[in-house]
Design a protein around this motif. Structure first.
Motif, mmCIF file in Angstrom:
data_model
loop_
_atom_site.group_PDB
_atom_site.id
_atom_site.type_symbol
_atom_site.label_atom_id
_atom_site.label_comp_id
_atom_site.label_asym_id
_atom_site.label_seq_id
_atom_site.Cartn_x
_atom_site.Cartn_y
_atom_site.Cartn_z
ATOM 1 N N GLU A 103 -23.354 58.881 23.729
ATOM 2 C CA GLU A 103 -24.290 60.207 23.682
ATOM 3 C C GLU A 103 -25.299 59.924 22.947
ATOM 4 N N ARG A 104 -26.887 60.185 23.365
ATOM 5 C CA ARG A 104 -27.750 59.920 22.654
ATOM 6 C C ARG A 104 -28.143 61.135 21.958
ATOM 7 N N PHE A 105 -28.801 60.865 20.554
ATOM 8 C CA PHE A 105 -29.226 61.815 19.656
ATOM 9 C C PHE A 105 -30.718 61.455 19.318
ATOM 10 N N ALA A 106 -31.581 62.368 19.483
ATOM 11 C CA ALA A 106 -33.033 62.155 19.323
ATOM 12 C C ALA A 106 -33.270 62.674 18.095
ATOM 13 N N PRO A 107 -34.286 62.222 17.315
ATOM 14 C CA PRO A 107 -34.742 63.032 15.957
ATOM 15 C C PRO A 107 -35.275 64.295 16.354
ATOM 16 N N ASP A 143 -28.305 59.927 8.666
ATOM 17 C CA ASP A 143 -28.960 59.962 9.912
ATOM 18 C C ASP A 143 -28.753 61.420 10.471
ATOM 19 N N THR A 203 -30.789 65.706 13.557
ATOM 20 C CA THR A 203 -30.674 64.557 13.810
ATOM 21 C C THR A 203 -31.927 63.875 13.143
ATOM 22 N N ASP A 211 -33.238 66.727 16.911
ATOM 23 C CA ASP A 211 -32.046 67.439 17.593
ATOM 24 C C ASP A 211 -31.333 68.249 16.728
ATOM 25 N N VAL A 261 -32.950 60.146 12.908
ATOM 26 C CA VAL A 261 -33.233 58.984 13.615
ATOM 27 C C VAL A 261 -32.561 58.780 15.092
ATOM 28 N N ASP A 262 -33.189 58.259 15.857
ATOM 29 C CA ASP A 262 -32.732 57.869 17.154
ATOM 30 C C ASP A 262 -31.425 57.159 17.198
ATOM 31 N N THR A 263 -30.320 57.633 17.425
ATOM 32 C CA THR A 263 -29.183 57.125 17.476
ATOM 33 C C THR A 263 -28.079 57.520 18.873
ATOM 34 N N GLU A 264 -27.000 56.684 18.869
ATOM 35 C CA GLU A 264 -26.084 57.074 19.901
ATOM 36 C C GLU A 264 -24.489 56.902 19.291
#
Length: 393
Positions: free
Chosen positions: A302-306, A51, A293, A308, A295-298
């Motif tokens: 805290e959010r992490f966008a593809p 991820d 990053t 990042d 994939v979009d994940t948390e």
């Protein structure tokens, strides 16, 4: 050769604690990366290698100018993903081969050589110190030992130390620094020169087909381009980060008053181990590492966008405060294969140098430290005989 980050220097005098990214790097870098300081979050990001991938591990920290890219292209410079910048089955296959060359037994077997070689260098320099000369231990010790040990372990040649240091430090600045467009072209030409040398060296090693690392990788199905990419990383990050760690330990032992303890015949080994452990916790030569990053994940809200791009704290900050050294060499599938070697090598060099020169002092106790995105060390470690020794009749 004393300053590794000419053109990208961010130096801070005094206590060499690893600092937050925003304090040591320019806006051009901090604006691109998210700095992750919480150890639990860093550990989880490193654990989830699919991820949060290492695809940006060897990318330039700042955008390279078109003229720089043309220099690299004309020189056939390429770093296809391998080991530190790869993931998945391909990464694991390469890692298994490389790990065999850095097994605990093979690393431990180098201790005697490191001790004798360091002692030899110290004896050769004793006359200069006795005559009142100042020496830079970053040049005389830290630069010499790691590439020789790397060559012994891998069965592959290294260039002359002066050339290797120029090539490796130029490449560190190009990919982990923030050089301007003109400086980038100078560094790119150096990187091309080193890459060409490695291509020839790898070709020779494959032709020998003996027990060297490059031939072993080739037998495991790794193509020559990826072997050159791995050789480039090992030759730069591998030996250079250990050299930086040795510089840092030598400096800190002298700066913080631990040198005499390291020189003690009975307790020098334990004292040297404590110094190196403290340096790793507070000011490792690799205080951060990069991830991107996928994939979009948390994580922990805290959010992490593809896409990042992240810089993860491995040393200093909360880790130093808690005494947690579990991240200093990375974590999970990409933990540094040379961790045991780097620690042992630094302890032995520090212990042997202190025993050989028990009465030593820093020329400048406020020596600046140089910082790049993922690397740091004192820019020099200039020493001389302690002042009370120099005034004796």
């Amino acid at each position: 050769m004393s300053c590794p980050y000419v053109g990208s220097l961010s130096a801070a005098a005094g206590a060499p604690l690893a600092r937050p990214l925003q304090e040591v790097l320019p806006n051009a870098v901090t604006g691109r990366y998210r700095s992750i300081e919480d150890p639990a979050t860093v550990r989880e990001i490193l654990r989830r290698a699919e991820d949060f991938t290492p695809a940006n591990a060897l990318h330039a920290a700042v955008e390279l100018a078109p003229a720089t890219l043309r220099v690299l292209a004309r020189g056939r410079f390429a770093l296809p993903p391998v080991l530190a910048s790869a993931t998945g089955p391909e990464h694991l296959a390469v890692r298994r081969v490389v790990a065999g060359f850095f097994s605990p037994a093979k690393v431990a077997a180098q201790a005697q050589f490191i001790t004798s070689r360091t002692g030899q260098l110290c004896r050769q320099l004793r006359e200069e110190l006795d005559a009142g000369a100042e020496l830079d231990l970053a040049v005389e010790l830290a630069a010499v030992i790691p590439p020789e040990v790397m060559a012994r372990l891998t069965g592959t040649p290294v260039p002359p130390v002066e050339k290797l240091k120029r090539w490796s430090r130029d490449s560190l600045e190009l990919f982990w620094g923030w050089p301007d467009a003109q400086r980038q072209q100078e560094l790119a030409r150096s990187a091309v020169e080193y890459h060409a040398w490695l291509r020839g060296t790898v070709a020779d090693a494959l032709a020998r087909d003996d027990e060297n690392l490059y031939a072993a990788l080739h037998r495991a199905g790794v193509d020559a381009k990826r072997i050159v990419s791995l050789a480039y990383f090992l030759g730069i990050a591998g030996q250079e980060t250990t050299a930086m760690l040795i510089q840092s330990a030598l400096f800190c032992a002298l700066h913080d008053g631990d040198w005499a303890d390291c020189a003690d015949p009975d307790n020098g080994d334990a004292a040297s181990t404590r110094v190196v452990q403290r340096v790793l916790l507070e000011a490792s030569s690799v205080p951060t590492w990069r991830r991107i990053t996928r994939v979009d994940t948390e994580l922990d809200g805290e959010r992490f966008a593809p896409g990042d791009e992240l810089v993860l704290r491995l040393s200093g900050g909360q880790l130093a405060e808690s005494g947690d050294d579990s991240l200093v060499f990375g974590f999970g599938l990409h933990r540094c294969l040379g961790a045991g070697l780097a620690r042992m090598e630094t302890e032995v060099v520090l212990r042997t140098a202190a025993e050989a020169w028990p009465k030593l002092e820093l020329v400048d106790s406020n020596q600046p430290w140089g910082h790049l995105v993922s690397f740091q060390s004192p820019t020099t470690v200039r020493v001389r005989r302690a002042s009370f020794e120099r005034t004796q009749p």
